[in-house]
Write an enzyme that holds these catalytic residues in place. Structure first.
Site, short mmCIF file in Angstrom:
data_model
loop_
_atom_site.label_atom_id
_atom_site.label_comp_id
_atom_site.label_asym_id
_atom_site.label_seq_id
_atom_site.Cartn_x
_atom_site.Cartn_y
_atom_site.Cartn_z
N GLU B 496 0.79 -1.22 0.00
CA GLU B 496 0.00 0.00 0.00
C GLU B 496 0.83 1.29 0.00
O GLU B 496 0.31 2.35 -0.29
CB GLU B 496 -0.97 -0.04 1.18
CG GLU B 496 -2.16 -0.95 0.84
CD GLU B 496 -2.92 -1.45 2.04
OE1 GLU B 496 -2.74 -0.92 3.13
OE2 GLU B 496 -3.70 -2.40 1.87
N SER B 526 -6.34 -2.48 -0.95
CA SER B 526 -7.15 -3.60 -1.44
C SER B 526 -6.40 -4.88 -1.12
O SER B 526 -5.76 -5.46 -1.99
CB SER B 526 -7.33 -3.49 -2.96
OG SER B 526 -7.88 -2.26 -3.35
N GLU B 527 -6.47 -5.28 0.13
CA GLU B 527 -5.66 -6.45 0.53
C GLU B 527 -6.02 -7.68 -0.29
O GLU B 527 -5.15 -8.47 -0.66
CB GLU B 527 -5.82 -6.73 2.02
CG GLU B 527 -5.07 -5.76 2.92
CD GLU B 527 -5.79 -4.45 3.15
OE1 GLU B 527 -6.96 -4.33 2.74
OE2 GLU B 527 -5.19 -3.53 3.74
N ALA B 551 -0.65 -7.39 10.00
CA ALA B 551 -1.15 -8.76 9.94
C ALA B 551 -2.66 -8.80 10.18
O ALA B 551 -3.35 -9.69 9.70
CB ALA B 551 -0.43 -9.63 10.96
N ASP B 552 -3.15 -7.80 10.92
CA ASP B 552 -4.60 -7.74 11.19
C ASP B 552 -5.41 -7.64 9.90
O ASP B 552 -6.61 -7.86 9.90
CB ASP B 552 -4.91 -6.52 12.06
CG ASP B 552 -3.99 -6.40 13.24
OD1 ASP B 552 -4.42 -6.59 14.37
OD2 ASP B 552 -2.78 -6.11 13.02
N ILE B 554 -5.02 -9.45 7.36
CA ILE B 554 -5.15 -10.78 6.75
C ILE B 554 -6.62 -11.12 6.52
O ILE B 554 -6.98 -11.73 5.51
CB ILE B 554 -4.47 -11.84 7.66
CG1 ILE B 554 -2.96 -11.78 7.47
CG2 ILE B 554 -4.98 -13.25 7.38
CD1 ILE B 554 -2.18 -12.65 8.45
N HIS B 594 -4.89 -3.58 15.32
CA HIS B 594 -3.60 -3.30 14.66
C HIS B 594 -2.43 -3.94 15.40
O HIS B 594 -1.30 -3.50 15.24
CB HIS B 594 -3.35 -1.80 14.56
CG HIS B 594 -3.95 -1.16 13.34
ND1 HIS B 594 -5.30 -1.12 13.11
CD2 HIS B 594 -3.39 -0.52 12.28
CE1 HIS B 594 -5.54 -0.48 11.98
NE2 HIS B 594 -4.40 -0.11 11.45
#
Lengths: 80, 815
Positions: B496, B526-527, B551-552, B554, B594
């Site tokens: 990002e 846009s993960e 990682a949150d 995911i 987070h």
């Protein structure tokens, strides 16, 4: 004629110090306000320090590769 | 790096109106005589024959599912059957306009699209090419030669296609994917038919990634996302479309032009039983969504999907847009699924009048009638062709069902057979040199700054150096990525903010000076699309290293990580490799959304290698290994460790090196208790070990380093000495990987244990804010308590930590 200090700015959350990576000016050099005067490095980023005023550099207080705390005076500019 | 796109308020604040472009609806008006003149009679007859094959194939499966027989074959097919009866014209029309080098990525309902693409590719491939493709599947080819030889090479190749596909649907070893894919996942890359996908809309992002790499390689080819109208309700599809349409492809990339991806929506008006237009979607006409995507509305059109020639014309137009750099493109291909969503669907949501109206538009009725009327076919020809095709398909079905011809997968005889397909454990070196960087690396600020640093983490007196003076974990990651970027043209880094910003935590800082946008770029938030496109690009030959800022996030890419990234290597029977690295930084001080260690989620999912380094030396070596391996890797990075300098190895070597996954590292030797740590827990564990040593308790501290794979042997060996195990991790205890480690070690080392192993993780509640974090993540005191009270049996020990609670009572309360 006035003396303006160039300080190591606040660098955000938890960054308390930075390393002076490179001086772009030497004592006696003329600088314009906004001109890049030094490169500093935190563990996370490198960034440029800009001259807060136009004038002549009369003093560099931190050597290259030296670590300075946030708020430290890095240099002094004598305004014209 | 100078900013490239100014945000000028005098421009942005100009009054005006946005106007959309017109979106054509059913604009096809080419007389059949013109199509005949342009394409020739043979092409039109072939289109009909291909549709017959598709119909017979699907009807055969429908018959097996509903009657248990097809022709004279009796066979109980147990798998799914999402059939595309009624949609053949859309599939054949698209395939007519595509080239063998174009790649389609399908859906759960893509049998027809797969077969049509394959049939078209067979028609467009030379004899030697076909022979070579078929020889790539020797066992299947031998079965075809013995039982379905056909009259000539083309017929044999078609039988090869149908048998390879049907054997896959029946999950046989001779299936195109060795029986590991099945109906909803089958594919065959040599014909440009890439993975079908059981997750609605998943192919949109993967096809976009394929197009990303096609653009990078300047291929004369397009990627096609073939999903249904129902997929427009899926967030990841919107992410994919936005990702595909990013302005940077036309503004910032050196090779300017939009991504060559066609979003081909097979619009059959229903998403299972929900009606899309009018009921479950905001759009009235699917093509309207193009207007929301870019000024060209993605060249959107609504096309008559009951006419293969209308579809072929539209795909030809869109393909030309894409190859000219005007992508992406979108087609709304209206057709009708005349049977149910699956064979258990009793059509309760459709009335007979509607079914009858569309039956009159059945392409298997209308198209041959038109060909007869135009004199292309004799009146009796369609019926005769149908009989020939059906007889042929019945032979294919018999061969696919026959275990002698199409052997089942022998999992009883080889119980870990499927397990061995999860990873290749291979590496594939680059075949070409990477393009030269934009400037000499040593001239960049980042490299100059790193160059001044000590490679060791301590000074000569043994004092720990400042992160400004010594190589940090952040630098180690950067050096590994830089090393491979300079040497491997397949590498592509995006996330990002990874370009000018250098990643939110400065890891990729400096790469923007060295590499153009087509190698390092900022992705939208846009993960799902970040991961999906990395998968698609990896399938096509890239080695993406992509970043989720926390990682949150995911969860935002859940399907892409858990169902796609993890599974395609095995579902392809090893035909695909996914050499991608997903970097996930684990936060701190930002509270409940987070700061979470979600390693257990990814380690739980078969098919992902999972890494969590705690030292600069490991970060560099493990990242290099992650990039080099052909397998997909989830790479966790603790934000609290980015500034850590090297305290264990003499130094972090300047040159590249790789650390093999799986081996935990001994950080401190001891004889009384083994503390196995995951990620940043290493450091409080070492502090606790020092305190314990003052009390005469010698702790052995082992850093897991990688969770998948994991070699238990060194930990078992340690437990032989100590007999006591504490596993420390920052993840919530319940369901954590620390629990897995402790459970397995209890079994593997039971005979050596003097006390029940203990897991010390975070409690099963939210991560609190920064000021309360020390009450949450295991601290030195908590580790001391666990060792002294639980492992050394000193219940009257005065607690040093805050975890003075009853775990069983908490569990009863859901905690």
């Amino acid at each position: 004629m006035a003396h303006v200090e160039v300080k190591l700015p606040e660098l955000g959350n938890e960054v308390t110090e930075a390393q002076l990576d490179l001086w772009h000016k030497a004592v006696g050099d003329a600088v314009d306000e906004g001109e890049e005067i030094a490169t500093i490095t935190t563990p996370k980023v490198s960034m440029e320090i800009e001259a807060p005023a136009s004038g002549t550099v009369i003093e560099l207080r931190v050597e290259e590769d030296e670590i300075a705390p946030v708020g430290a005076v890095l240099a002094v500019i004598e305004t014209s | 790096m100078p900013k490239s796109i100014p945000v000028d308020p005098t421009t942005t604040r100009q009054p005006g109106r946005l106007r959309g472009v017109d979106i054509p609806l059913h604009a096809y008006d080419v007389p059949l005589a013109s199509e005949l003149a342009a394409r020739g009679a043979t092409a039109l007859i072939e289109a009909y024959r291909h549709m017959l094959i598709l119909r017979a194939f699907e009807s055969g499966i429908a018959s097996l599912k509903t009657r248990g027989s097809y022709g004279d074959l009796t066979y109980a097919y147990k798998g799914p059957a999402h059939l595309s009866i009624g949609q053949e014209a859309a599939a054949v029309g698209a395939a007519m306009a595509l080239h063998p080098s174009d790649h389609i990525y399908g859906s759960h309902r893509s049998h027809s699209e797969f077969l049509a693409k394959g049939l078209a590719a067979i028609g467009a491939t030379g004899d030697n090419g076909l022979i070579s493709i078929m020889e790539g599947h020797g066992a299947l080819l031998r079965a075809v030669e013995a039982h379905l030889p056909g009259d000539d090479l083309r017929a044999r190749a078609e039988n090869f296609l149908a048998l390879g596909f049907l054997a896959e649907i029946f999950m046989r070893t001779t299936g195109f994917n060795g029986g590991m894919g099945g109906s909803m996942h089958a594919f065959f890359p040599p014909f440009g038919a890439y993975p079908n996908n059981a997750i609605v809309g998943a192919s949109a992002g993967i096809a976009t990634g394929a197009a990303l790499w096609m653009k990078r390689e300047a291929r004369e080819a397009i990627a096609v996302s073939m999903v249904g109208d129902g997929a427009t309700g899926c967030g990841p599809v919107w992410e994919a479309m936005n990702f595909a349409g990013q302005g940077q492809f036309r503004s910032l990339w050196d090779a300017k032009g939009g991504l060559p991806v066609l979003f081909f929506f097979t619009n059959n008006f229903y998403a299972m039983g929900g009606q899309t237009s009018g009921e479950t979607m905001a759009w009235d006409r699917l093509a309207r969504i193009g207007a929301g995507l870019n000024a060209e509305a993605f060249h959107a059109e609504t096309v008559d999907g009951t006419n293969p020639l209308a579809v072929a014309g539209a795909v030809t137009r869109q393909r030309a847009h894409l190859l000219a750099g005007r992508g992406p493109a979108l087609l709304d291909v209206e057709c009708y699924r005349s049977t149910g969503h699956s064979t258990t669907d009793v059509n309760a949501y459709r009335d007979k009048a509607e079914l009858a109206a569309w039956a009159e538009l059945d392409p298997l009725v209308t198209f041959p009638a038109a060909l007869v009327e135009a004199g292309v076919l004799a009146p009796e020809a369609p019926g005769a062709m149908k009989a020939v095709v059906e007889a042929r398909m019945q032979a294919v079905f018999r061969a696919a069902a026959d275990p002698e011809i199409s052997p089942p997968v022998d999992v009883a005889g080889d119980p870990t057979l499927i397990g061995r397909k999860m990873f290749s454990h291979r590496t594939t070196p680059p075949e070409a040199l990477a393009p030269a960087p934009l400037v000499a690396p040593e001239r960049t600020r980042r490299l100059r700054q790193i160059g001044k640093k000590s490679r060791a983490g301590r000074d000569e007196g043994g004092a720990t150096l400042s992160p400004l003076k010594a190589i940090t974990l952040r630098d180690g990651l950067f050096e590994a990525m830089l090393h491979h970027m300079l040497r491997d043209p397949r590498l592509m880094i995006y996330g990002e903010e990874c370009r000018d910003w250098g990643g939110a935590f400065g890891v990729t800082g400096g790469l923007a000076e060295l590499f153009p946008h087509d190698r390092v770029f900022n992705a939208p938030i846009s993960e799902a699309a970040i991961v999906a496109t990395a998968i698609g690009a990896a399938i096509e030959g890239a080695r993406p290293v992509v970043e989720l800022m926390y990682a949150d996030f995911i969860g935002r890419a859940g399907d892409e990580i858990f169902n796609q990234m993890a599974k395609w290597q095995a579902m392809s029977d090893g035909a695909l490799s996914l050499p991608m690295v997903l970097r996930c930084s684990v936060g701190s001080k930002y509270g409940a959304q987070h700061s979470q260690d979600w390693t257990a989620l990814t380690a739980h999912m078969p098919g992902l290698k999972v890494v969590y380094p705690a030292t600069p030396y490991d970060a560099k070596g493990l990242m290099s290994e992650a990039i080099t391996l052909d397998d997909p890797v989830v790479f966790f990075e603790s934000q609290r460790l980015y500034d850590r300098v090297e305290l264990f190895e003499a130094e972090v070597p300047a040159e590249a090196y790789r650390i093999e996954f799986g081996a935990p590292a001994l950080r401190r030797a001891g004889s009384d208790v083994t503390i196995l740590t995951i990620g940043p827990s290493l450091y409080p564990a070492l502090e606790a070990a020092d305190t314990l040593a003052a009390d005469g308790v010698e702790a052995e501290v082992i850093d897991a380093r990688t969770l998948v794979p994991f070699d238990y042997a060194p930990v078992i060996a340690s437990l032989e000495k100590t007999g006591r195990l504490l596993v420390v991790s920052e993840a919530c205890e319940r369901g954590s990987f620390a629990m897995t480690l402790a459970g397995n070690l209890t079994r593997f080392a039971f005979g050596h244990l003097k006390a029940p192993p203990r897991v010390l993780g975070s409690p099963n509640w939210i991560v609190p804010g920064a000021d309360m974090e020390e009450s949450y993540f295991p601290q030195v005191g908590d580790i001391l308590d666990a060792v002294r009270i639980d492992l050394m049996g000193a219940p009257d020990h005065r607690r040093a930590g805050v975890r003075n609670w009853d775990d069983q009572a908490l569990a009863r309360a859901g905690l």
